[in-house]
Design an enzyme around this catalytic site. Structure first.
Site, PDB file in Angstrom:
ATOM      1  CB  CYS A  12      63.046  35.496  58.383  1.00 45.74           C
ATOM      2  SG  CYS A  12      64.454  36.018  59.681  1.00 45.74           S
ATOM      3  CD  GLU A 126      73.701  31.930  54.669  1.00 48.11           C
ATOM      4  OE1 GLU A 126      72.962  33.075  54.475  1.00 48.11           O
ATOM      5  OE2 GLU A 126      73.003  31.373  53.191  1.00 48.11           O
ATOM      6  CG  ASN A 220      67.227  39.845  54.148  1.00 44.62           C
ATOM      7  OD1 ASN A 220      66.179  40.520  54.528  1.00 44.62           O
ATOM      8  ND2 ASN A 220      68.424  39.996  55.421  1.00 44.62           N
TER       9      ASN A 220
HETATM   10  S1  SF4 Z   1      66.912  35.340  56.517  1.00 41.97           S
HETATM   11 FE1  SF4 Z   1      68.112  34.203  57.057  1.00 41.97          FE
HETATM   12  S2  SF4 Z   1      67.913  33.650  59.577  1.00 41.97           S
HETATM   13 FE2  SF4 Z   1      65.739  34.395  58.539  1.00 41.97          FE
HETATM   14  S3  SF4 Z   1      64.878  32.540  57.509  1.00 41.97           S
HETATM   15 FE3  SF4 Z   1      66.415  32.955  56.258  1.00 41.97          FE
HETATM   16  S4  SF4 Z   1      68.126  31.862  56.550  1.00 41.97           S
HETATM   17 FE4  SF4 Z   1      66.624  31.959  58.032  1.00 41.97          FE
END
Ligand code: SF4
Length: 286
Positions: A12, A126, A220
């Site tokens: 990302c 986080e 994620n």
């Molecule tokens: S996964 Fe985390 S680092 Fe990547 S865009 Fe989303 S909030 Fe930002």
């Protein structure tokens, strides 16, 4: 065996920007990275190789040895930032703006008098950063964890990598169990996470199994694997091409490929090439 790539996969912008800042640092030995820059073992190995000091996430209570400290994309609480600054540390901040947005949402809900419900994984760096500035909060990792709260005002926000449908189910459960309360909800799931998940849904309609590339500790990435299981599609979580096993693909004609938001492009390419090579081998045997 056909290999189909997810429409959106891999790194990302938040992680990419953090890595670009890191690339420009010319004296790595003078900088401490305050926790894992990203949850990707390959990247961490490379940073060690360049000579950066690193503090493990659960050891961040001690002061870094260098004068310069790099805050990772996952962010830290304002309290932690102050502690470092008061100790005379110069900060290089690579906090993703969408993590900052989640912090701001939590603060807003608190300032409006809400008991803050943080949808997220307890202990995740986080989440630790977000709750570090809250006085009155509960972490809600799942629908089953939702209960009746004694507060008149409840404010819900999410760790940025929460699956959007999970956040929605938790929001509904909070409302159902707390009909007396004024429930506010700020959607802080980041759009790259949503895009990855949407692309996975589409992929799952077309394949018999999925290879998910990403770090072992990457939240994620694990969410992508979990979603495959929820849809009844086998998922193989690999960190790189060396983890692939040809026997996984016996009887599989179409396999999907996706990757977490901290996975390097080169790693995805390596896995893709190995899958295509396996395809040729399997076709030769058939
Ligand atoms: S996964 Fe985390 S680092 Fe990547 S865009 Fe989303 S909030 Fe930002």
């Amino acid at each position: 065996m056909q290999v189909i790539l997810a429409d959106v996969l891999g790194m990302c912008f938040g992680v990419r920007d953090a890595l670009a800042v890191i690339d420009d640092i010319d004296r790595p030995d003078a900088v401490t990275i305050h926790g894992e820059l990203v949850h990707n073992e390959k990247v961490i190995e490379q940073l060690h190789g360049r000579g950066f000091h690193m503090v493990e996430e659960d050891r961040r209570t001690s002061l870094p040895v260098t004068d310069t400290v790099l805050i990772t994309a996952h962010g830290v609480s304002r309290k932690e930032r102050r502690r470092l600054e008061q100790a005379g540390k110069r900060l290089i901040d690579t906090t993703c703006p969408l993590v900052t947005r989640a912090h701001d949402a939590a603060q807003k809900l608190q300032s409006e008098g809400c008991h803050v419900l943080v949808i997220g994984k307890p202990g995740h760096v986080e989440v630790e950063g977000i709750i570090g500035d809250l006085d009155d909060f509960t972490i809600v990792p799942s629908v089953d964890a939702v209960r009746e709260y004694p507060h008149r005002k409840l404010g819900i926000m999410c760790q940025t990598t929460t699956p959007a449908d999970q956040a929605e189910r938790i929001r509904r459960a909070v409302e159902q169990k707390n009909p007396h309360a004024d429930v506010r909800f700020i959607d802080t799931v980041c759009h790259p996470t949503k895009d990855h998940q949407k692309a996975l849904e589409k992929l799952l309609d077309q394949v018999q199994a999925v290879v998910v590339v990403g770090g072992r500790n990457s939240n994620n990435t694990k969410q992508l694997v979990r979603r495959c299981a929820d849809r009844g599609v086998p998922a193989f979580h690999v960190q790189d091409a060396a983890d692939l096993r040809p026997e996984w693909f016996d009887g599989i004609d179409v396999v999907g490929l996706t990757a977490g938001t901290s996975t390097l492009e080169a790693t995805i390419r390596g896995v893709h090439q190995s899958l295509r090579a396996m395809r040729s081998e399997l076709e030769a045997v058939r």
